[in-house]
Structures are given as structure tokens and as C-alpha cells.
Design a protein around this motif. Structure first.
Motif, PDB file in Angstrom:
ATOM      1  N   UNK A 165     -49.285  31.022  35.795  1.00  9.85           N
ATOM      2  CA  UNK A 165     -47.884  31.618  37.075  1.00  9.85           C
ATOM      3  C   UNK A 165     -49.066  32.638  38.470  1.00  9.85           C
ATOM      4  N   UNK A 166     -50.817  32.514  38.072  1.00  6.36           N
ATOM      5  CA  UNK A 166     -51.680  33.073  39.189  1.00  6.36           C
ATOM      6  C   UNK A 166     -51.917  31.381  39.538  1.00  6.36           C
ATOM      7  N   UNK A 208     -49.523  28.601  38.852  1.00  8.87           N
ATOM      8  CA  UNK A 208     -48.665  27.662  40.175  1.00  8.87           C
ATOM      9  C   UNK A 208     -47.702  28.937  41.096  1.00  8.87           C
ATOM     10  N   UNK A 209     -47.528  29.872  40.614  1.00  9.39           N
ATOM     11  CA  UNK A 209     -46.696  30.471  41.738  1.00  9.39           C
ATOM     12  C   UNK A 209     -45.037  30.991  40.989  1.00  9.39           C
ATOM     13  N   UNK A 210     -44.688  31.533  41.808  1.00 11.01           N
ATOM     14  CA  UNK A 210     -43.745  32.039  40.893  1.00 11.01           C
ATOM     15  C   UNK A 210     -41.982  31.024  41.088  1.00 11.01           C
ATOM     16  N   UNK A 211     -42.524  30.712  42.361  1.00  8.38           N
ATOM     17  CA  UNK A 211     -41.441  29.909  42.559  1.00  8.38           C
ATOM     18  C   UNK A 211     -41.386  28.496  41.456  1.00  8.38           C
ATOM     19  N   UNK A 265     -56.182  37.947  48.245  1.00  3.38           N
ATOM     20  CA  UNK A 265     -55.470  37.005  47.145  1.00  3.38           C
ATOM     21  C   UNK A 265     -55.345  35.774  48.170  1.00  3.38           C
ATOM     22  N   UNK A 266     -54.373  36.785  49.665  1.00  4.05           N
ATOM     23  CA  UNK A 266     -54.055  35.641  50.135  1.00  4.05           C
ATOM     24  C   UNK A 266     -54.694  35.107  51.142  1.00  4.05           C
ATOM     25  N   UNK A 304     -49.081  40.246  42.111  1.00  6.26           N
ATOM     26  CA  UNK A 304     -48.396  39.852  43.492  1.00  6.26           C
ATOM     27  C   UNK A 304     -47.012  39.747  43.478  1.00  6.26           C
ATOM     28  N   UNK A 305     -47.032  38.300  42.578  1.00  6.32           N
ATOM     29  CA  UNK A 305     -46.355  37.084  42.527  1.00  6.32           C
ATOM     30  C   UNK A 305     -45.066  37.413  41.536  1.00  6.32           C
ATOM     31  N   UNK A 353     -43.886  40.723  41.517  1.00  2.19           N
ATOM     32  CA  UNK A 353     -43.949  41.343  42.774  1.00  2.19           C
ATOM     33  C   UNK A 353     -42.400  41.318  43.393  1.00  2.19           C
ATOM     34  N   UNK A 354     -42.086  39.923  43.518  1.00  2.00           N
ATOM     35  CA  UNK A 354     -41.449  39.291  44.306  1.00  2.00           C
ATOM     36  C   UNK A 354     -39.763  39.342  43.251  1.00  2.00           C
TER      37      UNK A 354
END
Lengths: 208, 208
Positions: free
Chosen positions: B21-22, B24-27, B171-172, B106-107, B109-110
Motif C-alpha cells: 500500500x505504501x 503503490x498507493x491505494x489507487x 510524507x508528501x 494517509x492512503x 484516509x481516502x
DNA sequence: AGTGATTTTGACTCTGGCGTCAACATCACA
DNA sequence: TGTGATGTTGACGCCAGAGTCAAAATCACT
């Protein structure tokens, strides 16, 4: 050349995309949703934007512009730094979970950690907000209303951070964390950080 | 019954999911990514979790537990409220953009804005953090180190909000906003809000 | 009305990922 | 060592959604 037609349609699509993004969320967002929201066929979206990434970059730009634009005008119109600060607090915090711009902005934030373009825009947004706060604080110092112990830049950075976090809480926790509470917390904090008790009072217009 | 096998594999998959997840990102997250990260076939993931939604709920739970668990132990181990506060600041802010737990959180959180389960967990996390800060503040008042002008609950809420926002920035904005700056800002803020100048000094261990 | 440029349409193709499943592996216990 | 229960595998079917494209519509200008 019918440039204006193209531009108008593009703007319409961005508007539609903001709504669709806020409604569906970035994970489930489809080109189809944007087309539907705009009342056009999917082909039209593809005609105006290379792909979804391209479109999301444009949407992000649009969202950032709208968000800072409104606040800058608002602040410039008020002479008293205390009024400016209160106006910043009011416009920096979404009224409730239905705020389309804020919802879209936070969903786009997911991309910030992956795509450099989005990172740049997100940083620009934060920087502009900090600059805005810092400028107001400086004016307040000059006017004799504020006398912060910490550096203006630090107070401004903290204020923006609070805004961002509260915006997330309001849009995420729907109803369990209200805009009213966020504004109260921010006023209490700024009143102390700027040593200006008047900010904590409830009088918004025309501080006594 | 080979319960332990199943549980161990499940835990391994959650660990792998946090990494995936960290990364690739949730998308863009695929079942495939989680399987790869865990070194198993995709079928194994499907065997242990009904679908991706189900898995993400479990991952969110895991992430929340880990995040608060570490902090609670840390705080309980220190007697002086000022040390507790400094420990909270240190553990509440990610060191850099590579913090897997914070990135995942945070991902996720979406999803908070769409799925009630995630909303509940996110709220629980925030609440627990606020409670933790509030408790430390109360102890500090009892010890005579803190004398806040505002209510403990308000100071705690603001502190957690700052943490959350700074976590996002770190993180951003990778490198352009450092953990060191975040901690400084938090210490400056808490020193003022709690009227405890010692917090702003650089002495972490054993306040003079 | 005619012409060409621009824009719109929606049917179509194609990719990629989810979830299924039958076969296989491993284990506990007799 | 046999047996059933539990866990693992990866090929496969299926389909949602992105992007393509040829045809149609609309417009500006003559």
C-alpha cells in the motif's frame, strides 16, 4: 478557430470532474462519471484530455486556483488585520462534508505522494496559504494588534496546518467534528499565539 | 486445527499489504502486489480475505493498532509529563517520507470519506490520540509543570491536528518539510499553549 | 447553400485485474 | 503409512473501464 468553444467545454468538464471526484472518490472515479456529470459522451472527455492523469492534473490546478483565489480577495478587502485573520479562518475551513472543493483536494492529495506534478501543486497551495497568513500577521503587528512570541512564519505554518487537519476531520467525520468547533479551536489558538484576545471573542465583524 | 498457521499467514499478509500500500498507493494497489510482497500466489490472498475491501479493513485496523500501541507504551514508561509530551511529539511525527505506517494510514484516509467502517477506525485513532495528549496534559498540570489557559481537551485536539497535518507534509513534500521542523513547530506551540517554556528547549532527556 | 475545420458521438476493441476452481502440498493424528 | 482437514497454487473465465475511431453534427466563413 472556435477556441472559445473548446475552452468553455474544457472548463465545464473540469467543473464536472470536481463534482464527480467529490462524489465517487479518486479510487472509484471513471471517465464515465465525469462525462455523465457534464452531460456529454465519454468520447468528448477523451477529445479534450489525453488521459485520466492529464485530466486530474488540470483538475488539481483548477482546485488550487479556486481555493486560494477566493481567500486572497476576501483578505485584501478588509483593512483590519484582526478581520483579515477571522476571514482566513472562516474561508479556510469547509462548512461541512459536502464541500466539493475540499473533498476533491484531499482525494487528489493521494496522488501527491506518487506524482511529482501533483506534489508541486500541493506544495504551492500550502506555501500560498502560509504566505497569506504570514502577511496578515505582519500587518497585524504593524497595526499594533498582534505581538506574537514566535516568528510570524512559524505561527502561520501552524495555522495552516490546523486548517488542513480540521478540513480533513470535517469532511471525514461528517457531523462528529463541526466547522464551528474547528473555528473555535483556531481562534483560541491564534488569540494566544498572536497575543490578541479579541480574536477569541465571538464578534466577527468590527472588533470592539 | 492448525489455527496458528492461518493466523501467522494472515499477519504476514497484513504486513505485506502495508508495504504494498505504501509503495503503490491505494489507487494502483492490486491483489497481485500484496501477494508479491508476501512471496505467495494471488490465490492465497483470496483464500484469507473475502475481497480487497475486506483486506483493507483489516489493514486499517492493524495500522491503527500499531500506531497507538507504540505511543501508549512509550508514554507510560516516562514519569515526568514534560518527557511524556516530548515523547508524544517524537512518535507522532514520521521521520521521513519512507514511513510505511503513516503512508498507509494517509492512503487509507481516502476511504474514510466513503466507507463507514473506515470512518469509525479513523475517528477512533484520532480520539485515542487526543485522549493520550489530554491525559499527559492533566498529569502535567498535577505535577505543576503545565498551566494552560485553554481547556486540556482543546490543547490536545490542536496538538493532534498539528501532528496529522505535519505527517502529511513530511510524507508528501519529501525533504522540503522535515521532521525536525515539524517537531520544532510542535514544541514551540505546546510550550506556549501549556505555558511550559522548557518544552521549547532542545533538551529531550531529563529536563533541567 | 457550400466548404472545410472543429467538435461530438457511441459502438468497438483491448487491456488488465478480480475472483473461481480443480489440482496439489502440507500437516495432525491415528 | 493412511486419511482427512487445512492451506496453496496458478491457469482460466469474466468483465469493467480506458482509449480508438469512423461517422455524424455543428460551426465560421464565404
Amino acid at each position: 478557430m472556435r477556441r472559445s468553444d473548446g475552452d468553455a467545454r474544457r472548463a465545464q468538464l473540469l467543473e464536472a470532474a470536481l463534482h464527480a471526484l467529490s462524489e465517487r472518490g479518486i479510487v472509484d472515479l471513471r471517465i464515465r462519471d465525469i462525462a455523465d456529470a457534464a452531460g456529454v459522451a465519454t468520447g468528448t472527455v477523451h477529445y479534450h484530455f489525453k488521459d485520466l492523469d492529464d485530466l486530474l492534473v488540470a483538475v488539481h490546478e483548477e482546485a488550487v486556483d479556486r481555493f486560494v483565489g477566493a481567500r486572497q480577495e476576501m483578505v485584501a478587502a478588509l483593512p483590519d488585520a484582526r478581520d483579515k485573520a477571522l476571514a482566513l479562518i472562516d474561508t479556510g475551513v469547509p462548512e461541512d462534508a459536502s464541500d466539493i472543493l475540499v473533498n476533491a483536494l484531499y482525494d487528489l492529495n493521494t496522488l501527491v505522494r506518487r506524482r511529482a506534478v501533483h506534489r508541486t501543486m500541493s506544495r504551492a497551495l500550502t506555501d500560498q496559504q502560509v504566505t497569506l497568513y504570514a502577511a496578515v500577521i505582519e500587518v497585524g503587528i504593524a497595526q499594533g494588534h498582534f505581538s506574537p512570541a514566535a516568528a510570524s512564519a512559524d505561527v502561520a505554518a501552524n495555522a495552516v496546518a490546523l486548517e488542513d487537519a480540521f478540513g480533513i476531520y470535517i469532511t471525514s467525520f461528517g457531523g462528529r467534528f463541526t466547522a464551528a468547533r474547528a473555528r473555535t479551536l483556531m481562534r483560541v489558538h491564534l488569540a494566544e499565539a498572536l497575543r490578541c484576545p479579541g480574536l477569541a471573542s465571538d464578534l466577527k465583524e468590527d472588533i470592539a
